[in-house]
Motif scaffolding. Structure first.
Motif, PDB file in Angstrom:
ATOM      1  N   ASP A 111       0.835  -1.204   0.000  1.00  0.00           N
ATOM      2  CA  ASP A 111       0.000   0.000   0.000  1.00  0.00           C
ATOM      3  C   ASP A 111       0.870   1.255   0.000  1.00  0.00           C
ATOM      4  OD1 ASP A 111      -2.319  -1.491   0.041  1.00  0.00           O
ATOM      5  OD2 ASP A 111      -2.543  -1.398   2.213  1.00  0.00           O
ATOM      6  N   LEU A 112       1.947   1.249   0.778  1.00  0.00           N
ATOM      7  CA  LEU A 112       2.858   2.384   0.787  1.00  0.00           C
ATOM      8  C   LEU A 112       3.532   2.537  -0.574  1.00  0.00           C
ATOM      9  CD1 LEU A 112       4.509   1.987   4.318  1.00  0.00           C
ATOM     10  CD2 LEU A 112       2.885   3.750   3.592  1.00  0.00           C
ATOM     11  N   SER A 188      14.735   9.543  -6.093  1.00  0.00           N
ATOM     12  CA  SER A 188      13.475   9.202  -5.434  1.00  0.00           C
ATOM     13  C   SER A 188      13.617   7.924  -4.620  1.00  0.00           C
ATOM     14  CB  SER A 188      12.336   9.084  -6.456  1.00  0.00           C
ATOM     15  OG  SER A 188      12.723   8.307  -7.572  1.00  0.00           O
ATOM     16  N   ARG A 189      14.645   7.908  -3.763  1.00  0.00           N
ATOM     17  CA  ARG A 189      14.761   6.848  -2.771  1.00  0.00           C
ATOM     18  C   ARG A 189      13.711   7.076  -1.688  1.00  0.00           C
ATOM     19  NH1 ARG A 189      19.233   7.663   0.030  1.00  0.00           N
ATOM     20  NH2 ARG A 189      19.339   9.800  -0.754  1.00  0.00           N
ATOM     21  N   SER A 190      13.381   6.016  -0.957  1.00  0.00           N
ATOM     22  CA  SER A 190      12.260   6.105  -0.019  1.00  0.00           C
ATOM     23  C   SER A 190      12.538   7.054   1.144  1.00  0.00           C
ATOM     24  CB  SER A 190      11.900   4.716   0.510  1.00  0.00           C
ATOM     25  OG  SER A 190      13.027   4.086   1.120  1.00  0.00           O
ATOM     26  N   GLY A 191      13.792   7.401   1.394  1.00  0.00           N
ATOM     27  CA  GLY A 191      14.092   8.374   2.435  1.00  0.00           C
ATOM     28  C   GLY A 191      13.747   9.788   2.052  1.00  0.00           C
ATOM     29  N   ASN A 192      13.401  10.014   0.780  1.00  0.00           N
ATOM     30  CA  ASN A 192      13.042  11.346   0.297  1.00  0.00           C
ATOM     31  C   ASN A 192      11.542  11.508   0.109  1.00  0.00           C
ATOM     32  OD1 ASN A 192      15.650  12.366   0.291  1.00  0.00           O
ATOM     33  ND2 ASN A 192      16.068  11.621  -1.777  1.00  0.00           N
ATOM     34  N   ALA A 193      10.796  10.749   0.888  1.00  0.00           N
ATOM     35  CA  ALA A 193       9.334  10.880   0.910  1.00  0.00           C
ATOM     36  C   ALA A 193       8.873  10.708   2.353  1.00  0.00           C
ATOM     37  CB  ALA A 193       8.669   9.846   0.006  1.00  0.00           C
ATOM     38  N   ALA A 194       7.703  11.232   2.647  1.00  0.00           N
ATOM     39  CA  ALA A 194       7.166  11.136   4.004  1.00  0.00           C
ATOM     40  C   ALA A 194       5.662  10.956   3.951  1.00  0.00           C
ATOM     41  CB  ALA A 194       7.519  12.387   4.811  1.00  0.00           C
ATOM     42  N   LEU A 195       5.121  10.391   5.032  1.00  0.00           N
ATOM     43  CA  LEU A 195       3.675  10.252   5.186  1.00  0.00           C
ATOM     44  C   LEU A 195       3.162  11.428   6.007  1.00  0.00           C
ATOM     45  CD1 LEU A 195       4.327   7.261   4.372  1.00  0.00           C
ATOM     46  CD2 LEU A 195       2.426   6.621   5.850  1.00  0.00           C
ATOM     47  N   GLY A 196       2.160  12.109   5.473  1.00  0.00           N
ATOM     48  CA  GLY A 196       1.539  13.201   6.201  1.00  0.00           C
ATOM     49  C   GLY A 196       0.526  12.669   7.206  1.00  0.00           C
ATOM     50  N   ASP A 197      -0.037  13.579   7.990  1.00  0.00           N
ATOM     51  CA  ASP A 197      -1.065  13.185   8.952  1.00  0.00           C
ATOM     52  C   ASP A 197      -2.282  12.590   8.255  1.00  0.00           C
ATOM     53  OD1 ASP A 197       0.526  14.088  11.028  1.00  0.00           O
ATOM     54  OD2 ASP A 197      -0.403  16.073  11.093  1.00  0.00           O
ATOM     55  N   GLY A 199      -2.042  10.516   5.834  1.00  0.00           N
ATOM     56  CA  GLY A 199      -1.652   9.219   5.289  1.00  0.00           C
ATOM     57  C   GLY A 199      -1.146   9.255   3.867  1.00  0.00           C
ATOM     58  N   ARG A 200      -1.052  10.437   3.281  1.00  0.00           N
ATOM     59  CA  ARG A 200      -0.619  10.569   1.898  1.00  0.00           C
ATOM     60  C   ARG A 200       0.903  10.604   1.825  1.00  0.00           C
ATOM     61  NH1 ARG A 200      -3.732  13.150  -2.382  1.00  0.00           N
ATOM     62  NH2 ARG A 200      -2.428  13.516  -4.226  1.00  0.00           N
ATOM     63  N   VAL A 201       1.459   9.922   0.825  1.00  0.00           N
ATOM     64  CA  VAL A 201       2.894   9.962   0.576  1.00  0.00           C
ATOM     65  C   VAL A 201       3.212  11.202  -0.247  1.00  0.00           C
ATOM     66  CG1 VAL A 201       4.859   8.824  -0.524  1.00  0.00           C
ATOM     67  CG2 VAL A 201       3.135   7.451   0.672  1.00  0.00           C
ATOM     68  N   ARG A 202       4.167  11.994   0.225  1.00  0.00           N
ATOM     69  CA  ARG A 202       4.619  13.179  -0.513  1.00  0.00           C
ATOM     70  C   ARG A 202       6.133  13.137  -0.641  1.00  0.00           C
ATOM     71  NH1 ARG A 202       0.348  14.850   2.695  1.00  0.00           N
ATOM     72  NH2 ARG A 202      -1.349  15.913   1.557  1.00  0.00           N
ATOM     73  N   TRP A 203       6.625  13.581  -1.794  1.00  0.00           N
ATOM     74  CA  TRP A 203       8.050  13.568  -2.094  1.00  0.00           C
ATOM     75  C   TRP A 203       8.658  14.940  -1.836  1.00  0.00           C
ATOM     76  CZ3 TRP A 203      10.675   9.193  -3.117  1.00  0.00           C
ATOM     77  CH2 TRP A 203       9.921   8.071  -3.474  1.00  0.00           C
TER      78      TRP A 203
END
Length: 348
Positions: A111-112, A188-197, A199-203
């Motif tokens: 899902d992520l 665009s490695r996974s360390g350059n994205a975050a989950l917001g409050d 639940g959305r993934v943003r780069w």
């Protein structure tokens, strides 16, 4: 975990923030650790990211990307302005994707992955809509750059011997020399994205963005040595999220993706081996915390597994599949030898 900053050299970001927003900063932390370009600035009611790259032109380039895409996509930070050489952007959250996918107690890894891949496709679509791609630098356009990418196969020599004669380097170079028609975030490695409050993934981190084929962004994620999602599952995610409005045939897209992933993981392997020789190994937790190169043997094994799978998906790279197989076996033998040696030391 963020780190409280006491470095006086970061005073420029703090001063620029207070001048730009007209109110005091109550606290400063470093989401990527000390020495990184971005700081999290804590105001009374909100946090903001202040970024000052070592090269001011990189900061300005990133600011232009965020400004042009502002309002067109919710998959990256919002542009909050520039003051001198400092970029201000919205805080997309402190739950980095590389750490969240490793927890196993939140959304499922697939899902992520779907959230991350979908965001990359939407960013490319937003860039097309903004006419941004035609103003960006062409990445990896030179023959020497492409040849260096293909010559990464030589990193397998110590484990598996030289590449077989059936592998055509010139054909591989030709397959990688695509026209730069689509926006790429790059790195665009996974360390350059975050989950917001929400639940959305943003780069984030767009200082190296440019134009190329477009599948390179997916390759950076799939070929991230800390990324745990199986290669076959990642292909399914890409197919489900594919942007059919891009005007590209999906079969051709997937073939190019397979070729690029194959050589990208070889570059990551080369980086890890070089860095490990200089710095030694780290724990996986430390690698994820620092968003560092995968200086852990498990990261090498992951890259070899990914390379083995994707090399088999395209004719030009299929001669390398056996090479990856042999390298996997050699690395396993190294691990068993190290375990026996450690056991012997313990017994002694």
């Amino acid at each position: 975990m963020t780190e409280v900053v006491h470095d006086l050299h970061q005073a420029r970001i703090l001063a620029a923030a207070e001048a730009h927003f007209g109110r005091p900063v109550r606290g400063v932390t470093a989401p990527g650790g000390r020495g990184r370009s971005s700081l999290r600035l804590h105001f009374d009611d909100v946090t903001v990211i202040g970024t000052m790259r070592p090269e001011p032109r990189r900061t300005r380039h990133e600011a232009r990307i965020l400004q042009r895409l502002d309002g067109r996509s919710d998959d990256l930070p919002g542009f909050l302005g520039m003051h001198t050489d400092v970029l201000f952007q919205s805080d997309v959250g402190d739950r980095r994707l590389n750490q969240q996918v490793a927890l196993g107690d939140g959304p499922g890894a697939v899902d992520l992955a779907a959230g991350a891949v979908g965001a990359l496709f939407r960013l490319q679509r937003a860039a097309r809509g903004a006419g941004l791609v035609w103003t960006l630098p062409r990445l990896g356009a030179g023959r020497d750059w492409i040849r260096h990418l293909v010559d990464g196969v030589d990193v397998l020599r110590d484990w598996a011997g030289p590449a077989p004669r059936s592998f055509d380097r010139a054909a591989a170079c030709e397959a990688l020399a695509r026209r730069a028609r689509h926006f790429v975030k790059w790195d665009s490695r996974s360390g350059n994205a975050a989950l917001g409050d929400d639940g959305r993934v943003r780069w984030f981190d767009f200082e190296y963005s440019g134009a190329r084929h477009g599948a390179e962004d997916l390759a950076w994620l799939i070929g991230d040595e800390t990324w745990p999602v199986a290669p076959g599952d990642m292909v399914d995610v890409v197919i489900d999220a594919y942007d059919h409005g891009s005007g590209r045939d999906i079969a051709d897209y997937l073939e190019y993706l397979s070729i690029y992933v194959t050589f990208h993981v070889l570059q990551r392997l080369r980086l890890i081996r070089d860095e490990a020789c200089q710095r030694g190994w780290l724990t996986l937790d430390r690698v994820r915390q620092l968003d560092d190169a995968g200086l852990h043997p498990d990261c090498q094994r992951q890259l070899l597994r990914v390379g083995r799978y994707f090399s088999a998906q395209a004719k030009v790279t299929s001669p390398l599949t056996g090479l990856f197989d042999t390298a996997v076996q050699a690395l396993a033998a190294e691990r068993d030898l190290a375990a026996d040696r450690d056991l012997g030391h313990a017994a002694g």
